[in-house]
Design a protein around this motif. Structure first.
Motif, PDB file in Angstrom:
ATOM      1  N   TRP A  88       0.807  -1.226   0.000  1.00 36.94           N
ATOM      2  CA  TRP A  88       0.000   0.000   0.000  1.00 36.94           C
ATOM      3  C   TRP A  88       0.838   1.274   0.000  1.00 36.94           C
ATOM      4  N   ARG A  89       2.061   1.217   0.434  1.00 31.50           N
ATOM      5  CA  ARG A  89       2.886   2.430   0.477  1.00 31.50           C
ATOM      6  C   ARG A  89       3.247   2.931  -0.928  1.00 31.50           C
ATOM      7  N   ASP A  90       3.247   2.037  -1.915  1.00 30.02           N
ATOM      8  CA  ASP A  90       3.642   2.430  -3.267  1.00 30.02           C
ATOM      9  C   ASP A  90       2.464   2.623  -4.214  1.00 30.02           C
ATOM     10  N   GLN A  91       1.260   2.445  -3.729  1.00 23.97           N
ATOM     11  CA  GLN A  91       0.096   2.572  -4.606  1.00 23.97           C
ATOM     12  C   GLN A  91      -0.119   4.015  -5.032  1.00 23.97           C
ATOM     13  N   VAL A  92      -0.451   4.192  -6.314  1.00 24.52           N
ATOM     14  CA  VAL A  92      -0.742   5.522  -6.840  1.00 24.52           C
ATOM     15  C   VAL A  92      -2.150   5.522  -7.419  1.00 24.52           C
ATOM     16  N   ILE A  93      -2.878   6.587  -7.182  1.00 22.55           N
ATOM     17  CA  ILE A  93      -4.270   6.687  -7.610  1.00 22.55           C
ATOM     18  C   ILE A  93      -4.345   7.151  -9.062  1.00 22.55           C
ATOM     19  N   ALA A  94      -5.093   6.416  -9.874  1.00 23.46           N
ATOM     20  CA  ALA A  94      -5.280   6.785 -11.272  1.00 23.46           C
ATOM     21  C   ALA A  94      -6.643   6.290 -11.739  1.00 23.46           C
ATOM     22  N   ASN A  95      -7.153   6.904 -12.785  1.00 27.73           N
ATOM     23  CA  ASN A  95      -8.463   6.552 -13.317  1.00 27.73           C
ATOM     24  C   ASN A  95      -8.431   5.172 -13.976  1.00 27.73           C
ATOM     25  N   THR A  96      -9.459   4.373 -13.736  1.00 24.15           N
ATOM     26  CA  THR A  96      -9.467   2.996 -14.230  1.00 24.15           C
ATOM     27  C   THR A  96     -10.345   2.794 -15.467  1.00 24.15           C
ATOM     28  N   PHE A  97     -10.920   3.867 -16.005  1.00 22.39           N
ATOM     29  CA  PHE A  97     -11.874   3.701 -17.106  1.00 22.39           C
ATOM     30  C   PHE A  97     -11.233   3.030 -18.322  1.00 22.39           C
ATOM     31  N   ASP A  98     -10.049   3.471 -18.721  1.00 18.72           N
ATOM     32  CA  ASP A  98      -9.389   2.869 -19.881  1.00 18.72           C
ATOM     33  C   ASP A  98      -9.019   1.415 -19.614  1.00 18.72           C
ATOM     34  N   ALA A  99      -8.629   1.121 -18.395  1.00 18.29           N
ATOM     35  CA  ALA A  99      -8.303  -0.266 -18.055  1.00 18.29           C
ATOM     36  C   ALA A  99      -9.541  -1.147 -18.173  1.00 18.29           C
ATOM     37  N   HIS A 100     -10.695  -0.611 -17.815  1.00 14.05           N
ATOM     38  CA  HIS A 100     -11.933  -1.371 -17.979  1.00 14.05           C
ATOM     39  C   HIS A 100     -12.246  -1.569 -19.461  1.00 14.05           C
ATOM     40  N   ARG A 101     -11.941  -0.561 -20.283  1.00 18.53           N
ATOM     41  CA  ARG A 101     -12.190  -0.713 -21.722  1.00 18.53           C
ATOM     42  C   ARG A 101     -11.323  -1.831 -22.302  1.00 18.53           C
ATOM     43  N   VAL A 102     -10.053  -1.836 -21.935  1.00 17.06           N
ATOM     44  CA  VAL A 102      -9.174  -2.913 -22.405  1.00 17.06           C
ATOM     45  C   VAL A 102      -9.628  -4.251 -21.816  1.00 17.06           C
ATOM     46  N   GLY A 103     -10.150  -4.201 -20.600  1.00 10.33           N
ATOM     47  CA  GLY A 103     -10.670  -5.418 -19.982  1.00 10.33           C
ATOM     48  C   GLY A 103     -11.775  -6.063 -20.806  1.00 10.33           C
ATOM     49  N   TYR A 159     -15.359   0.418 -26.638  1.00  8.64           N
ATOM     50  CA  TYR A 159     -15.827  -0.233 -25.414  1.00  8.64           C
ATOM     51  C   TYR A 159     -16.275   0.751 -24.325  1.00  8.64           C
ATOM     52  N   ALA A 160     -16.227   2.045 -24.595  1.00 11.13           N
ATOM     53  CA  ALA A 160     -16.661   3.015 -23.585  1.00 11.13           C
ATOM     54  C   ALA A 160     -18.132   2.818 -23.245  1.00 11.13           C
ATOM     55  N   ASP A 161     -18.952   2.603 -24.272  1.00 10.40           N
ATOM     56  CA  ASP A 161     -20.384   2.390 -24.024  1.00 10.40           C
ATOM     57  C   ASP A 161     -20.612   1.130 -23.191  1.00 10.40           C
ATOM     58  N   SER A 162     -19.846   0.090 -23.458  1.00  4.09           N
ATOM     59  CA  SER A 162     -19.996  -1.165 -22.710  1.00  4.09           C
ATOM     60  C   SER A 162     -19.658  -0.973 -21.241  1.00  4.09           C
ATOM     61  N   VAL A 163     -18.579  -0.234 -20.981  1.00  2.00           N
ATOM     62  CA  VAL A 163     -18.201   0.041 -19.592  1.00  2.00           C
ATOM     63  C   VAL A 163     -19.293   0.840 -18.899  1.00  2.00           C
ATOM     64  N   ASN A 164     -19.769   1.878 -19.544  1.00  4.45           N
ATOM     65  CA  ASN A 164     -20.813   2.723 -18.940  1.00  4.45           C
ATOM     66  C   ASN A 164     -22.106   1.949 -18.715  1.00  4.45           C
ATOM     67  N   GLU A 165     -22.444   1.053 -19.638  1.00  4.63           N
ATOM     68  CA  GLU A 165     -23.662   0.255 -19.488  1.00  4.63           C
ATOM     69  C   GLU A 165     -23.575  -0.659 -18.268  1.00  4.63           C
ATOM     70  N   GLU A 166     -22.399  -1.234 -18.030  1.00  8.25           N
ATOM     71  CA  GLU A 166     -22.263  -2.119 -16.873  1.00  8.25           C
ATOM     72  C   GLU A 166     -22.306  -1.333 -15.564  1.00  8.25           C
ATOM     73  N   ILE A 167     -21.712  -0.162 -15.568  1.00  4.35           N
ATOM     74  CA  ILE A 167     -21.768   0.682 -14.373  1.00  4.35           C
ATOM     75  C   ILE A 167     -23.209   1.105 -14.113  1.00  4.35           C
ATOM     76  N   GLN A 168     -23.929   1.473 -15.174  1.00  8.14           N
ATOM     77  CA  GLN A 168     -25.317   1.881 -15.026  1.00  8.14           C
ATOM     78  C   GLN A 168     -26.190   0.719 -14.562  1.00  8.14           C
ATOM     79  N   ALA A 169     -25.917  -0.483 -15.049  1.00  8.97           N
ATOM     80  CA  ALA A 169     -26.667  -1.664 -14.624  1.00  8.97           C
ATOM     81  C   ALA A 169     -26.502  -1.885 -13.128  1.00  8.97           C
ATOM     82  N   ALA A 170     -25.275  -1.678 -12.639  1.00  9.79           N
ATOM     83  CA  ALA A 170     -25.037  -1.810 -11.200  1.00  9.79           C
ATOM     84  C   ALA A 170     -25.817  -0.759 -10.427  1.00  9.79           C
TER      85      ALA A 170
END
Length: 209
Positions: A88-103, A159-170
């Motif tokens: 946890w000492r080396d963790q850096v905060i960054a946006n995960t949206f693109d990682a979800h798209r590649v996912g 894949y942006a729409d797919s990510v947003n759709e899953e977030i909205q479904a949740a």
């Protein structure tokens, strides 16, 4: 059995909960297929890290640095008990949206589980920026994705729409945090539940059949 898991790559409780589920499934005889679903704990997080995980939590949770470090240390100890390494000492905060798209691309090519595990290891253990193209290409090529595919995704809104759709479904299901598990579309549970809870759910599902 189908298990849908809403998760974010930088969520420690997701990683712990998913390991607990894996432990519960060790004694399960049936076939299980995992479907990963996108969720973002903080859609406003920057793509380029500007602060450490500790700094971020001090600010966002209105906690003292000592309280945050104590909390993260406790999480690391909890993770260690089930074979996870939370650096946890080396963790850096960054946006995960693109990682979800590649996912989503990784899922389409049958390596969704490998992508999820590798990206979380990069964040929690290696302290890498999971929003960077370099990190995503390093992980992606290691699990069989073409670097050019990742470049194409990151250069577009694929894949942006797919990510947003899953977030909205949740959201429509009332999910405000992750992990969130849905078993065969019949039973759902949230949080980093212990293996015993997952085992009980598996037994309950068997009784429904």
């Amino acid at each position: 059995m189908r298990i849908d898991i809403w998760s974010d790559y930088v969520c420690p409780f997701c990683t712990i909960g998913e390991r607990h589920l894996a432990m519960a499934l060790e004694d399960y005889d049936g076939d299980v297929e995992i479907f990963w679903r996108s969720f973002q704990l903080d859609p406003t997080a920057p793509k380029e890290p500007t602060e450490t995980g500790v700094d971020y939590l001090v600010k966002s949770k209105s906690m003292s640095r000592e309280q945050v470090e104590q909390m993260l240390s406790g999480l690391a100890q909890r993770a260690e008990m089930i074979g996870l390494d939370f650096n946890w000492r080396d963790q850096v905060i960054a946006n995960t949206f693109d990682a979800h798209r590649v996912g989503h691309a990784a899922r389409a090519q049958g390596v969704g589980n490998e992508w999820d595990q590798a990206l979380k290891h990069a964040y929690f253990t290696d302290g890498k920026n999971v929003a960077s193209a370099e990190t995503m290409k390093e992980i992606g090529t290691a699990i069989g994705l073409e670097a050019s595919l990742i470049d194409d995704i990151l250069a577009s809104d694929q894949y942006a729409d797919s990510v947003n759709e899953e977030i909205q479904a949740a959201r429509q299901m009332g999910v405000n945090g992750v992990p969130f598990f849905v078993f065969d579309g019949k039973l759902a549970v949230s949080g980093a539940q212990p293996p015993a809870v997952f085992k009980d759910m598996l037994k309950e599902l068997e009784n429904m059949d």
